[in-house]
Design an enzyme around this catalytic site. Structure first.
Site, PDB file in Angstrom:
ATOM      1  N   ASP A  42       0.856  -1.196   0.000  1.00 13.26           N
ATOM      2  CA  ASP A  42       0.000   0.000   0.000  1.00 13.26           C
ATOM      3  C   ASP A  42       0.889   1.242   0.000  1.00 13.26           C
ATOM      4  O   ASP A  42       1.648   1.449   0.947  1.00 13.26           O
ATOM      5  CB  ASP A  42      -0.888  -0.056   1.253  1.00 13.26           C
ATOM      6  CG  ASP A  42      -1.644   1.236   1.494  1.00 13.26           C
ATOM      7  OD1 ASP A  42      -1.847   1.992   0.517  1.00 13.26           O
ATOM      8  OD2 ASP A  42      -2.029   1.483   2.654  1.00 13.26           O
ATOM      9  N   ASP A  50      -1.814  -1.246  -3.758  1.00 10.68           N
ATOM     10  CA  ASP A  50      -2.104  -0.479  -4.972  1.00 10.68           C
ATOM     11  C   ASP A  50      -0.927  -0.549  -5.942  1.00 10.68           C
ATOM     12  O   ASP A  50       0.116  -1.140  -5.652  1.00 10.68           O
ATOM     13  CB  ASP A  50      -2.440   0.974  -4.600  1.00 10.68           C
ATOM     14  CG  ASP A  50      -1.412   1.573  -3.650  1.00 10.68           C
ATOM     15  OD1 ASP A  50      -0.223   1.257  -3.810  1.00 10.68           O
ATOM     16  OD2 ASP A  50      -1.809   2.333  -2.735  1.00 10.68           O
ATOM     17  N   ASP A 119      -5.151 -10.023 -15.698  1.00  9.59           N
ATOM     18  CA  ASP A 119      -6.284 -10.906 -15.475  1.00  9.59           C
ATOM     19  C   ASP A 119      -7.383 -10.494 -16.450  1.00  9.59           C
ATOM     20  O   ASP A 119      -7.638  -9.297 -16.632  1.00  9.59           O
ATOM     21  CB  ASP A 119      -6.790 -10.748 -14.028  1.00  9.59           C
ATOM     22  CG  ASP A 119      -7.109 -12.077 -13.393  1.00  9.59           C
ATOM     23  OD1 ASP A 119      -7.989 -12.770 -13.925  1.00  9.59           O
ATOM     24  OD2 ASP A 119      -6.485 -12.420 -12.369  1.00  9.59           O
ATOM     25  N   ASP A 227      -9.793 -15.738 -16.434  1.00  5.55           N
ATOM     26  CA  ASP A 227     -10.604 -16.173 -15.297  1.00  5.55           C
ATOM     27  C   ASP A 227     -11.716 -17.134 -15.749  1.00  5.55           C
ATOM     28  O   ASP A 227     -12.439 -16.836 -16.713  1.00  5.55           O
ATOM     29  CB  ASP A 227     -11.233 -14.911 -14.676  1.00  5.55           C
ATOM     30  CG  ASP A 227     -11.902 -15.162 -13.360  1.00  5.55           C
ATOM     31  OD1 ASP A 227     -11.189 -15.474 -12.396  1.00  5.55           O
ATOM     32  OD2 ASP A 227     -13.147 -15.035 -13.292  1.00  5.55           O
ATOM     33  N   GLU A 306      -7.859 -20.259 -16.563  1.00  4.29           N
ATOM     34  CA  GLU A 306      -8.268 -20.878 -15.295  1.00  4.29           C
ATOM     35  C   GLU A 306      -9.436 -21.806 -15.620  1.00  4.29           C
ATOM     36  O   GLU A 306     -10.463 -21.354 -16.137  1.00  4.29           O
ATOM     37  CB  GLU A 306      -8.701 -19.819 -14.287  1.00  4.29           C
ATOM     38  CG  GLU A 306      -8.950 -20.419 -12.913  1.00  4.29           C
ATOM     39  CD  GLU A 306      -9.937 -19.624 -12.069  1.00  4.29           C
ATOM     40  OE1 GLU A 306      -9.902 -19.756 -10.844  1.00  4.29           O
ATOM     41  OE2 GLU A 306     -10.781 -18.887 -12.638  1.00  4.29           O
ATOM     42  N   HIS A 379      -4.710 -16.774  -4.955  1.00  2.75           N
ATOM     43  CA  HIS A 379      -5.568 -15.948  -4.095  1.00  2.75           C
ATOM     44  C   HIS A 379      -6.878 -16.638  -3.729  1.00  2.75           C
ATOM     45  O   HIS A 379      -7.657 -16.084  -2.956  1.00  2.75           O
ATOM     46  CB  HIS A 379      -5.857 -14.624  -4.808  1.00  2.75           C
ATOM     47  CG  HIS A 379      -6.671 -14.830  -6.056  1.00  2.75           C
ATOM     48  ND1 HIS A 379      -6.160 -15.461  -7.172  1.00  2.75           N
ATOM     49  CD2 HIS A 379      -7.948 -14.526  -6.367  1.00  2.75           C
ATOM     50  CE1 HIS A 379      -7.091 -15.530  -8.103  1.00  2.75           C
ATOM     51  NE2 HIS A 379      -8.195 -14.967  -7.634  1.00  2.75           N
ATOM     52  N   ASP A 380      -7.152 -17.799  -4.326  1.00  4.64           N
ATOM     53  CA  ASP A 380      -8.382 -18.531  -4.016  1.00  4.64           C
ATOM     54  C   ASP A 380      -8.144 -19.752  -3.135  1.00  4.64           C
ATOM     55  O   ASP A 380      -9.090 -20.466  -2.803  1.00  4.64           O
ATOM     56  CB  ASP A 380      -9.031 -19.039  -5.325  1.00  4.64           C
ATOM     57  CG  ASP A 380      -9.546 -17.915  -6.190  1.00  4.64           C
ATOM     58  OD1 ASP A 380      -9.923 -16.859  -5.653  1.00  4.64           O
ATOM     59  OD2 ASP A 380      -9.574 -18.091  -7.429  1.00  4.64           O
TER      60      ASP A 380
HETATM   61  C1  NOJ Z   1     -11.903 -17.158 -10.204  1.00  6.42           C
HETATM   62  C2  NOJ Z   1     -11.142 -16.115  -9.462  1.00  6.42           C
HETATM   63  O1  NOJ Z   1      -9.826 -16.550  -9.299  1.00  6.42           O
HETATM   64  C3  NOJ Z   1     -11.872 -15.871  -8.181  1.00  6.42           C
HETATM   65  O2  NOJ Z   1     -11.145 -15.070  -7.287  1.00  6.42           O
HETATM   66  C4  NOJ Z   1     -13.198 -15.268  -8.501  1.00  6.42           C
HETATM   67  O3  NOJ Z   1     -13.955 -15.139  -7.328  1.00  6.42           O
HETATM   68  C5  NOJ Z   1     -13.992 -16.130  -9.482  1.00  6.42           C
HETATM   69  N1  NOJ Z   1     -13.182 -16.625 -10.557  1.00  6.42           N
HETATM   70  C6  NOJ Z   1     -15.084 -15.321 -10.101  1.00  6.42           C
HETATM   71  O4  NOJ Z   1     -14.519 -14.357 -10.953  1.00  6.42           O
END
Ligand code: NOJ
Length: 609
Positions: A42, A50, A119, A227, A306, A379-380
């Site tokens: 940040d 950011d 992305d 994505d 993805e 991140h997921d």
């Molecule tokens: C996959 C992304 O990596 C995730 O963070 C997101 O919530 C879902 N797709 C929906 O876009």
């Protein structure tokens, strides 16, 4: 040179850097680093990472040696899903900075011989996107058909439970349809109601997406991480009385599709993946995208998709270079190994044998045609050390190194998620108030409402929730961990005072330095990128052991992926390796042979020429 590695991290990647003719498949010898901007650094003290923060830390990325930065979304967004809900594809959200800063990032990365991959979120937009605002304004708006609008189920009160056009569930809890009383119809959203799905059957939608992608390439970006790209084609039925294709119902209470044991509650909804994953036109759409966006441009723009619920046979189709679709996909099999029959939150123990079986099958499946992307976290996902390794204080560092050794030596392109190179584990959330993620919060509310024990639900969230990976990057031991001078949007990691970048970058024995060696080895030794893969000791419960082979070079990886001490690699084949040169050893100062016993989570790489 740095200790423990016979290659110098300062050596450039000959496949990526100018000065040599870049190979179109340069990404085979490249390493990608994922920046989740909200949690990286940040620069203005508002507690949220950011672009300024990223610009401030490019030396760090250069020192690590990565070739590519994948930047999670920084576009304008209401942030219902932290930017995966885009309201303007052409602008940067003020929370993250300005377009000028993004241009600066592209320029600065290029000046350092690094690339930027954006992305691309085009399965859905934000409900605040101008396209959707128009689309929802009236049934005869020209953009009405850009999204999936359908009438309520006949015989049901519009807007009441059961009146949804199909019985599909959303991946983030609740039905996949939201009623809009302005026009008396429902719209489809596989994710939150703030993320309406675009209708890719409509050629105008596809053209608009391709035009936007061309704009970004013209701006200088080097490719896209796409994505949920295998969700863009839905299973459709015949054209109905209203002139629109029908969408079919599924069986409620049926078997969950094992390809994507996600969060759709199959006691209440149909198992939605069957209708949205790897749909009938997805390959056609990707080939069209290639023709309209990438063909005719200099080769080598990166396309990584993805693809949840993508079996290896499907991945071959997506990544076969002769089909002009994608370079590689993020498959989900290994991150679903700890999901039980009831899905993501029905947690099962992760075992090394299953991980090995799964990775081995993917290595074989894409050995001849196609390419793997290699990841253990993003991140997921929860932190890989806490999931596949051990975050116990005595094992965390060694297990972070062992997981990295194994992953980076596979055939495929490794992806590092920010902080994994420091050996960060899950923060150990204890209170619901600490969580911010829409998926976790929705799941808690629905699970508790249907009678699940709140403590059990919270335990599952603490183990697997997405916020685990989203806690701010620890840069140093200061109050805000060098991440912010303000109040961080998500609590800092409790170990930030000791597990941080400042403590590791100059320490040759750190997890960070171990990652540097692995990256440098991939750049210097063609066998890492291009060698064949052969799993050894496939049924061994502690050792992850494999061989790579390219021309006259062979590499051997031996890792003890367990907390058991003195594990002996009792493999007769290894005798042939007695004269092998140790390239990377995770235990400082050691100079092992291939058959030496391994300490808990110890890992080694050898070369035989
Ligand atoms: C996959 C992304 O990596 C995730 O963070 C997101 O919530 C879902 N797709 C929906 O876009």
């Amino acid at each position: 040179m740095i200790e423990g590695c016979s290659v110098s991290p300062a050596d450039p990647n000959p496949d990526v850097h100018p000065g040599s003719v870049a190979r179109p498949d340069w990404w085979k010898s490249a390493v990608v680093y994922q920046v989740y901007p909200r949690s990286f650094a940040d620069s203005d003290g508002d507690g949220v990472g950011d672009l300024g923060g990223i610009l401030d830390h490019l030396d760090y990325l250069e020192l690590l040696g990565v070739d590519v930065v994948w930047l999670s979304p920084v576009y304008r967004s209401p942030m219902a899903d932290n930017g995966y809900d885009i309201s303007d594809y052409h602008d940067v959200d003020p929370l993250f900075g300005t377009l000028e800063q993004l241009d600066e990032l592209i320029a600065q990365l290029h000046a350092r011989d690094m690339k930027l991959v954006m992305d691309l979120v085009v399965n859905h937009t934000s409900s605040a996107h101008a396209w959707f605002v128009e689309s929802r304004s009236s049934t005869d708006n020209p953009k009405r058909d850009w999204y999936w609008w359908r009438s309520p189920r006949p015989g049901h009160e519009p807007g009441s439970p059961g009146a949804e056009p199909t019985n599909w569930g959303s991946a983030f809890s609740g039905p996949a349809w939201t009623y809009d009383d302005r026009t008396g119809e429902y719209y489809l959203h596989v994710f939150t109601p703030h993320q309406p799905d675009l209708n890719w059957e409509n050629p105008e939608v596809r053209q608009a997406v391709y035009a936007m992608m061309r704009d970004w390439l013209d701006r200088g970006v080097d490719g896209f991480r796409m994505d949920v790209i295998n969700v863009i084609s839905k299973v459709v039925g015949p054209v109905g009385a209203d002139g629109r294709v029908t969408l079919p119902d599924g069986v409620v209470g049926g078997e969950r599709d094992p390809r994507w044991p996600g969060v759709v509650d199959t006691d209440v909804f149909a198992d939605t993946p069957a209708f949205v994953l790897n749909g009938p036109r997805v390959h056609e759409f990707l080939q069209e995208m290639h023709r309209q966006v990438f063909a005719g441009r200099p080769p080598g723009l990166l396309k990584v998709g993805e693809t949840p619920g993508c079996p290896v046979e499907e991945a071959v189709l997506y990544t076969d270079p002769s089909r002009d679709e994608l370079d590689m996909v993020f498959q989900f099999e290994h991150v679903d190994l700890d999901s039980g029959p009831k899905g993501k939150w029905d947690i099962r123990p992760m075992t090394m044998l299953r991980l090995k079986e799964s990775f081995g099958r993917w290595q074989n499946g894409l050995a001849e045609v196609g390419w793997n992307s290699l990841y253990l976290g993003n991140h997921d996902q929860p932190r890989c050390v806490s999931r596949f390794g051990s975050d116990a204080p005595e094992h965390r560092e060694q297990s972070a190194k062992a997981l990295a050794t194994v992953l980076h030596l596979h055939r495929g392109t490794p992806y590092i998620y920010q902080g994994d190179e420091l050996g960060m584990g899950n923060p150990g959330f204890t209170r619901l108030e600490q969580l911010r993620d829409v998926e976790s919060l929705n799941h808690y509310a629905t699970a508790v409402a249907r009678g699940e024990n709140p403590a059990d639900v919270s335990r599952a969230l603490a183990y697997k929730g997405r916020d685990n990976a989203r806690v701010p990057m620890p840069w140093d031991a200061s109050t805000g961990a060098g991440f912010t001078t303000g109040t961080p949007w998500l609590d800092l990691h409790p170990l930030s005072g000791s597990v941080n970048a400042a403590a590791q970058v100059d320490d040759p024995d750190s997890v960070f330095s171990h990652y540097r060696r692995l990256i440098a080895l991939r750049h210097a030794e063609p066998c890492v990128a291009h060698g064949t893969f052969r799993m050894l000791l496939a049924n061994h419960e502690q050792l992850y052991c494999f061989e790579r082979s390219f021309d006259d070079t062979r590499l051997l990886v031996v890792a003890n992926l367990s907390s058991t001490a003195d594990v002996v690699p009792d493999l007769s084949e290894l005798v042939a390796w007695s004269s092998a040169e140790p390239l990377i050893a995770s235990v400082p100062g050691s100079s092992p042979t291939p058959t030496d016993p391994l300490a808990p989570w110890e890992s080694r790489v050898f070369r035989l020429t």
